[in-house]
Write a protein that holds these residues in place. Structure first.
Motif, short mmCIF file in Angstrom:
data_model
loop_
_atom_site.label_atom_id
_atom_site.label_comp_id
_atom_site.label_asym_id
_atom_site.label_seq_id
_atom_site.Cartn_x
_atom_site.Cartn_y
_atom_site.Cartn_z
N TRP A 1 0.83 -1.22 0.00
CA TRP A 1 0.00 0.00 0.00
C TRP A 1 0.85 1.26 0.00
CZ3 TRP A 1 -4.37 -0.26 -2.06
CH2 TRP A 1 -5.07 -1.47 -2.05
N GLU A 2 2.02 1.19 0.59
CA GLU A 2 2.93 2.34 0.52
C GLU A 2 3.31 2.60 -0.94
OE1 GLU A 2 6.94 3.93 2.74
OE2 GLU A 2 6.64 1.76 2.56
N ARG A 3 3.61 1.52 -1.66
CA ARG A 3 3.97 1.65 -3.08
C ARG A 3 2.77 2.11 -3.92
NH1 ARG A 3 4.97 -3.31 -3.93
NH2 ARG A 3 3.20 -3.84 -5.23
N ARG A 4 1.61 1.50 -3.71
CA ARG A 4 0.43 1.84 -4.51
C ARG A 4 -0.03 3.27 -4.28
NH1 ARG A 4 -3.55 -3.44 -4.18
NH2 ARG A 4 -2.48 -4.63 -5.81
N LEU A 5 0.07 3.74 -3.05
CA LEU A 5 -0.48 5.06 -2.72
C LEU A 5 0.58 6.15 -2.61
CD1 LEU A 5 -3.24 3.94 -0.22
CD2 LEU A 5 -3.53 4.73 -2.57
N LYS B 1 -3.43 3.23 -13.66
CA LYS B 1 -3.07 1.84 -13.37
C LYS B 1 -3.89 1.23 -12.24
CE LYS B 1 1.68 2.31 -14.92
NZ LYS B 1 3.08 2.16 -14.58
N LEU B 2 -4.50 2.07 -11.41
CA LEU B 2 -5.24 1.59 -10.24
C LEU B 2 -6.59 2.27 -10.14
CD1 LEU B 2 -2.46 1.83 -7.50
CD2 LEU B 2 -3.39 -0.27 -8.46
N ALA B 3 -7.57 1.49 -9.72
CA ALA B 3 -8.88 2.05 -9.37
C ALA B 3 -9.17 1.53 -7.96
CB ALA B 3 -9.95 1.59 -10.35
N ILE B 4 -9.06 2.41 -6.97
CA ILE B 4 -9.22 2.01 -5.57
C ILE B 4 -10.42 2.76 -5.01
CG2 ILE B 4 -8.15 1.84 -3.30
CD1 ILE B 4 -5.43 2.23 -4.77
N THR B 5 -11.44 1.99 -4.63
CA THR B 5 -12.67 2.55 -4.08
C THR B 5 -12.78 2.17 -2.61
OG1 THR B 5 -13.73 2.34 -6.24
CG2 THR B 5 -15.17 2.66 -4.35
N LEU B 6 -13.04 3.16 -1.77
CA LEU B 6 -13.19 2.93 -0.34
C LEU B 6 -14.65 3.02 0.06
CD1 LEU B 6 -10.30 5.19 1.03
CD2 LEU B 6 -10.19 2.84 0.18
N ALA B 7 -15.01 2.23 1.06
CA ALA B 7 -16.34 2.28 1.66
C ALA B 7 -16.16 2.72 3.11
CB ALA B 7 -17.02 0.91 1.60
N GLU B 8 -16.85 3.80 3.47
CA GLU B 8 -16.72 4.34 4.83
C GLU B 8 -18.09 4.46 5.48
OE1 GLU B 8 -12.82 7.18 4.52
OE2 GLU B 8 -14.71 8.02 3.79
N VAL B 9 -18.10 4.19 6.77
CA VAL B 9 -19.27 4.41 7.60
C VAL B 9 -18.84 5.36 8.70
CG1 VAL B 9 -20.93 3.36 9.19
CG2 VAL B 9 -20.31 2.17 7.07
N ARG B 10 -19.46 6.52 8.76
CA ARG B 10 -19.09 7.56 9.73
C ARG B 10 -17.58 7.83 9.69
NH1 ARG B 10 -23.00 4.49 11.77
NH2 ARG B 10 -21.64 3.12 12.95
N SER B 11 -17.03 7.95 8.50
CA SER B 11 -15.62 8.24 8.24
C SER B 11 -14.66 7.12 8.62
CB SER B 11 -15.19 9.53 8.95
OG SER B 11 -15.95 10.61 8.47
N ASP B 12 -15.17 5.96 9.01
CA ASP B 12 -14.31 4.80 9.30
C ASP B 12 -14.29 3.88 8.08
OD1 ASP B 12 -13.70 5.54 11.93
OD2 ASP B 12 -15.49 4.54 12.72
N GLY C 1 -14.39 -1.09 4.14
CA GLY C 1 -14.15 -1.97 3.00
C GLY C 1 -13.44 -1.23 1.89
N PHE C 2 -12.86 -2.00 0.98
CA PHE C 2 -12.23 -1.38 -0.18
C PHE C 2 -12.13 -2.40 -1.31
CE2 PHE C 2 -8.61 -3.18 2.09
CZ PHE C 2 -7.80 -3.68 1.08
N ALA C 3 -12.09 -1.87 -2.51
CA ALA C 3 -11.86 -2.66 -3.71
C ALA C 3 -10.72 -2.00 -4.47
CB ALA C 3 -13.11 -2.73 -4.58
N CYS C 4 -9.81 -2.80 -4.99
CA CYS C 4 -8.69 -2.29 -5.77
C CYS C 4 -8.59 -3.09 -7.06
CB CYS C 4 -7.39 -2.40 -4.99
SG CYS C 4 -5.94 -1.86 -5.95
N CYS C 5 -8.76 -2.39 -8.17
CA CYS C 5 -8.59 -2.98 -9.49
C CYS C 5 -7.27 -2.50 -10.07
CB CYS C 5 -9.73 -2.59 -10.41
SG CYS C 5 -11.31 -3.28 -9.90
N VAL C 6 -6.45 -3.45 -10.50
CA VAL C 6 -5.18 -3.13 -11.14
C VAL C 6 -5.43 -3.21 -12.64
CG1 VAL C 6 -2.73 -3.72 -11.32
CG2 VAL C 6 -3.96 -4.10 -9.16
#
Length: 186
Positions: A50-54, A62-73, A76-81
């Motif tokens: 994750w240090e390298r990816r972000l 090259k990356l599609a990273i989607t985060l799921a947050e509940v009350r800013s926490d 979940g996440f999905a990462c497509c390369v």
């Protein structure tokens, strides 16, 4: 259904993504992968990943990273390369949901949200992923999403026994999203 906010990842999300990835992997792969690997090796591997990816600037070509947050926490996440093993299509490398939110259709919702951010051209391309053969919980989801097992392969982890992976594939991201939407219907 729990109200969830979805957004793209940024470089500042590195610690929370790493933490969730390590925690969920440790739970999901207990009994499938050696405990010393899960406790001592895997956390460092995920931190480096994750240090390298972000690392700024994040290359969203090259990356599609989607985060799921509940009350800013982060829950979940999905990462497509987008440029790895392209002969199989878009590579869904990560789909992780916090255990306390599993069973709430968050995995399919993450897939739908991620795919909605793809270009029209990418939505028509196949999607694939690899999972450990014995990961029956994840495989149950992929089967319900009508994924097709197109390959099994051995992966030799240094100092650890062989692990068998299965590759699932969908004919297009559009089909995967459509299948996911049927799982979100009550």
């Amino acid at each position: 259904m729990v109200p969830v906010d979805f957004r793209h990842a940024s470089a500042t999300d590195y610690p929370s993504i790493t933490s969730l990835h390590v925690r969920v992997s440790s739970e999901a792969y207990a009994g499938m992968l050696p405990s010393d690997y899960l406790a001592k090796v895997m956390p460092g591997e995920k931190a480096k990943l994750w240090e390298r990816r972000l690392a700024p600037p994040v290359d969203f070509q090259k990356l599609a990273i989607t985060l799921a947050e509940v009350r800013s926490d982060l829950v979940g996440f999905a990462c497509c390369v987008l440029d790895e093993e392209t002969h199989f299509g878009t590579y869904l490398h990560n789909l992780y949901v916090d255990r306390s939110f599993q069973g709430n259709r968050l995995g399919p919702r993450l897939l739908i949200e991620s795919i909605s951010r793809f270009s029209e051209e990418r939505r028509e391309m196949p999607v694939h992923l690899l999972t450990i053969r014995e990961n029956y919980q994840a495989r149950g989801l992929y089967d319900r999403l009508n994924g097709h097992v197109v390959e099994q392969k051995q992966n030799v982890m240094s100092r650890y026994p062989d692990v068998t992976f299965v590759r699932y594939q969908w004919p297009s991201a559009r089909v995967m999203a459509s299948n996911a939407s049927t799982l979100c219907t009550p």
